[in-house]
Design a protein around this motif. Structure first.
Motif, PDB file in Angstrom:
ATOM      1  N   ARG A 274       4.737   6.837   5.284  1.00  0.00           N
ATOM      2  CA  ARG A 274       3.296   6.753   5.548  1.00  0.00           C
ATOM      3  C   ARG A 274       2.916   7.650   6.732  1.00  0.00           C
ATOM      4  O   ARG A 274       1.881   8.317   6.720  1.00  0.00           O
ATOM      5  CB  ARG A 274       2.919   5.297   5.812  1.00  0.00           C
TER       6      ARG A 274
ATOM      7  N   TYR B 156      -1.375  15.464   5.974  1.00  0.00           N
ATOM      8  CA  TYR B 156      -2.812  15.506   5.687  1.00  0.00           C
ATOM      9  C   TYR B 156      -3.576  16.145   6.844  1.00  0.00           C
ATOM     10  O   TYR B 156      -4.452  16.999   6.623  1.00  0.00           O
ATOM     11  CB  TYR B 156      -3.312  14.086   5.419  1.00  0.00           C
TER      12      TYR B 156
ATOM     13  N   GLU C 171      -5.818   9.187   4.414  1.00  0.00           N
ATOM     14  CA  GLU C 171      -7.207   9.522   4.728  1.00  0.00           C
ATOM     15  C   GLU C 171      -8.034   8.306   5.151  1.00  0.00           C
ATOM     16  O   GLU C 171      -9.254   8.414   5.294  1.00  0.00           O
ATOM     17  CB  GLU C 171      -7.851  10.187   3.503  1.00  0.00           C
ATOM     18  N   ASP C 172      -7.382   7.186   5.371  1.00  0.00           N
ATOM     19  CA  ASP C 172      -8.086   5.962   5.737  1.00  0.00           C
ATOM     20  C   ASP C 172      -8.302   5.935   7.248  1.00  0.00           C
ATOM     21  O   ASP C 172      -7.480   5.397   7.999  1.00  0.00           O
ATOM     22  CB  ASP C 172      -7.284   4.746   5.278  1.00  0.00           C
TER      23      ASP C 172
ATOM     24  N   GLU D 153       3.064  11.381   5.607  1.00  0.00           N
ATOM     25  CA  GLU D 153       1.923  11.766   4.773  1.00  0.00           C
ATOM     26  C   GLU D 153       0.664  11.947   5.615  1.00  0.00           C
ATOM     27  O   GLU D 153      -0.130  12.861   5.372  1.00  0.00           O
ATOM     28  CB  GLU D 153       1.688  10.719   3.686  1.00  0.00           C
TER      29      GLU D 153
ATOM     30  N   VAL E 288       0.857  -1.187   0.000  1.00  0.00           N
ATOM     31  CA  VAL E 288       0.000   0.000   0.000  1.00  0.00           C
ATOM     32  C   VAL E 288       0.892   1.235   0.000  1.00  0.00           C
ATOM     33  O   VAL E 288       1.768   1.371   0.848  1.00  0.00           O
ATOM     34  CB  VAL E 288      -0.927   0.018   1.234  1.00  0.00           C
ATOM     35  N   THR E 289       0.698   2.119  -0.961  1.00  0.00           N
ATOM     36  CA  THR E 289       1.499   3.327  -1.017  1.00  0.00           C
ATOM     37  C   THR E 289       1.062   4.303   0.067  1.00  0.00           C
ATOM     38  O   THR E 289      -0.077   4.264   0.532  1.00  0.00           O
ATOM     39  CB  THR E 289       1.375   4.004  -2.398  1.00  0.00           C
TER      40      THR E 289
ATOM     41  N   PRO F 155      -2.501   7.199  -0.308  1.00  0.00           N
ATOM     42  CA  PRO F 155      -3.903   6.779  -0.183  1.00  0.00           C
ATOM     43  C   PRO F 155      -4.307   6.425   1.240  1.00  0.00           C
ATOM     44  O   PRO F 155      -5.476   6.510   1.597  1.00  0.00           O
ATOM     45  CB  PRO F 155      -3.972   5.549  -1.097  1.00  0.00           C
ATOM     46  N   MET F 156      -3.346   6.032   2.062  1.00  0.00           N
ATOM     47  CA  MET F 156      -3.668   5.642   3.425  1.00  0.00           C
ATOM     48  C   MET F 156      -3.808   6.831   4.360  1.00  0.00           C
ATOM     49  O   MET F 156      -4.293   6.684   5.476  1.00  0.00           O
ATOM     50  CB  MET F 156      -2.617   4.681   3.973  1.00  0.00           C
TER      51      MET F 156
END
Length: 452
Positions: free
Chosen positions: A342, A349, A60-61, A345, A53-54, A57-58
């Motif tokens: 990760r 965010y 905002e998970d 990021e 998983v990059t 995208p994570m």
């Protein structure tokens, strides 16, 4: 690979048995367990699956980060937005701290040397070096960033007239050390005052390049600034310093754990950081790195034994709470599984989220941190015109149960005054957007009430 469930079962049985054993047997049993099972492999399944998983995208998970949050035992009635000071360590690390302290106090004479030899000097060193992407032989395990950095700042041979380039945005404890060198040895401090927010990395680089000259012997760089979160173009500044024969020491307290290559990519000579910030290790464990060719010329803060070699010269502090080091292993496993990129990021965010809301609700809010994601790692400082930062910090804690850091410029700071007066906001990766909504709402309501 060690089966995680099997390991936890064995650990729970062994650690539970310790509580009822005689004190000497408890210490011995715990030491044996450490030597046999406290390996990085034993903990590598501790955190959540993220392979393939990059990072972006994570970010905002929320379901994923909620699962991460479950690994921590957080104060239920407080919203902690001061993680830039100290990150909580995972619940598994806290459990090991408690059990380790009991085992140590039961029989210190055996627990202390056994734990250092079988866990700290091997597995813990390996795990921290892995997070830094440097060889284990190039690091010293110390207690925090202040000890690491001041080992260099106080121990590097400098003579009267030698210049040290530093900044008002450097950490206060490192500036205290440099001021002592000025008083004791006559070194000259070239104190820079970076703009905040900085318009670009080029502007910062040019500021340092203009200050570096033929008498410069050392450049101190805080990466990023603990006051504003501003990242520095360290490699470019280091290259400029090396061209005149100067050396570079980097304060990486706010970036270790958030950069994938936090040391060697910077081109520095010395690097110090705390583990209790973005690596999430228990309080009491830090790290010092330096290029191997420098180890012989730096005087340790405390004189080591004659047999100490290399980075081992900087580790002697006398008797210390050795149980802290093994407790770093589950925290290192959590960090390894999440990954520095990760985590960075996610923090960027979250910072962008609450900044947008704050700007919309309070258009006169002043940010000391650039909104450019390449200029920070998520730590952000904001000022609300007309409100005293200390008073606002207190109001948020007392009225709303929210913890933030406050910065003021005290007149006593003299030429060290940074010109930063505001709240430093540093959520953790598991902080939710809803919690940041709560923070913004609290600031807005406090500002409107106090401005009437």
């Amino acid at each position: 690979m060690t089966d995680r469930r099997a390991f936890l079962g064995r650990s729970a049985s062994a650690l539970g048995a310790i509580a009822v054993l005689p004190s000497s047997a408890a210490a011995g049993a715990f030491a044996v367990q450490l030597s046999r099972e406290m390996t990085l492999a034993a903990w590598q399944d501790a955190a959540l699956p993220t392979r393939g998983v990059t990072p972006a995208p994570m970010a905002e998970d929320e379901r994923f980060w909620a699962r991460v949050r479950q690994a921590y035992a957080l104060a239920p009635d407080v919203l902690n937005l001061d993680n830039g000071w100290t990150n909580p360590t995972p619940r598994a690390a806290v459990d090991l701290l408690v059990r380790g302290a009991r085992a140590l106090e039961a029989l210190p004479a055996e627990y202390l040397p056994k734990t250092w030899e079988t866990v700290s000097d091997t597995t813990v060193r390996q795990g921290i070096a892995e997070a830094m992407r440097v060889p284990p032989t190039e690091i010293a395990l110390v207690r925090n960033a202040t000890e690491a950095l001041n080992t260099v700042l106080m121990g590097l041979p400098l003579r009267a007239g030698d210049e040290v380039v530093c900044s008002t945005h450097d950490y206060y404890a490192t500036l205290d050390a440099l001021e002592q060198r000025r008083a004791r040895d006559g070194v000259v401090l070239r104190m820079l005052k970076p703009p905040a927010p900085a318009p670009s990395l080029d502007v910062i680089a040019e500021l340092y390049e203009a200050a570096i000259g033929p008498r410069t012997k050392l450049v101190l760089l805080t990466h990023p600034s603990n006051r504003t979160g501003q990242l520095l173009p360290v490699r470019r500044i280091a290259d400029a310093a090396h061209r005149v024969g100067a050396e570079v020491v980097v304060d990486g307290a706010q970036s270790l754990g958030l950069l994938e290559d936090p040391v060697t990519a910077l081109g520095c000579d010395y690097y110090g950081a705390s583990g209790h910030k973005w690596l999430g290790l228990p309080v009491g464990l830090g790290v010092l790195w330096m290029r191997p060719e420098h180890t012989g010329k730096v005087w340790p803060l405390l004189p080591p034994g004659a047999s100490a070699k290399g980075m081992g010269r900087f580790e002697w502090v006398g008797t210390s709470p050795e149980y802290v080091n093994p407790a770093a292993l589950p925290a290192l496993a959590v960090h390894r599984s999440l990954g520095a990129a990760r985590k960075a990021e996610r923090l960027r965010y979250l910072a962008a989220s609450w900044r947008r809301q704050m700007s919309a609700a309070l258009p006169d809010a002043q940010f000391y941190t650039s909104a450019d994601p390449g200029m920070s790692l998520g730590l952000c400082t904001v000022a609300i015109p007309g409100l005293d930062p200390l008073a606002l910090q207190k109001a948020l804690r007392v009225r709303h149960g929210i913890v933030v850091q406050a910065f003021t410029d005290a007149p006593a700071e003299g030429d060290r005054r940074a010109g930063v007066r505001g709240l430093r906001v540093s959520p953790n990766v598991y902080t939710t957007p809803a919690e940041l909504d709560r923070f913004v709402t609290a600031v807005v309501s406090t500002a409107r009430a106090d401005r009437r």
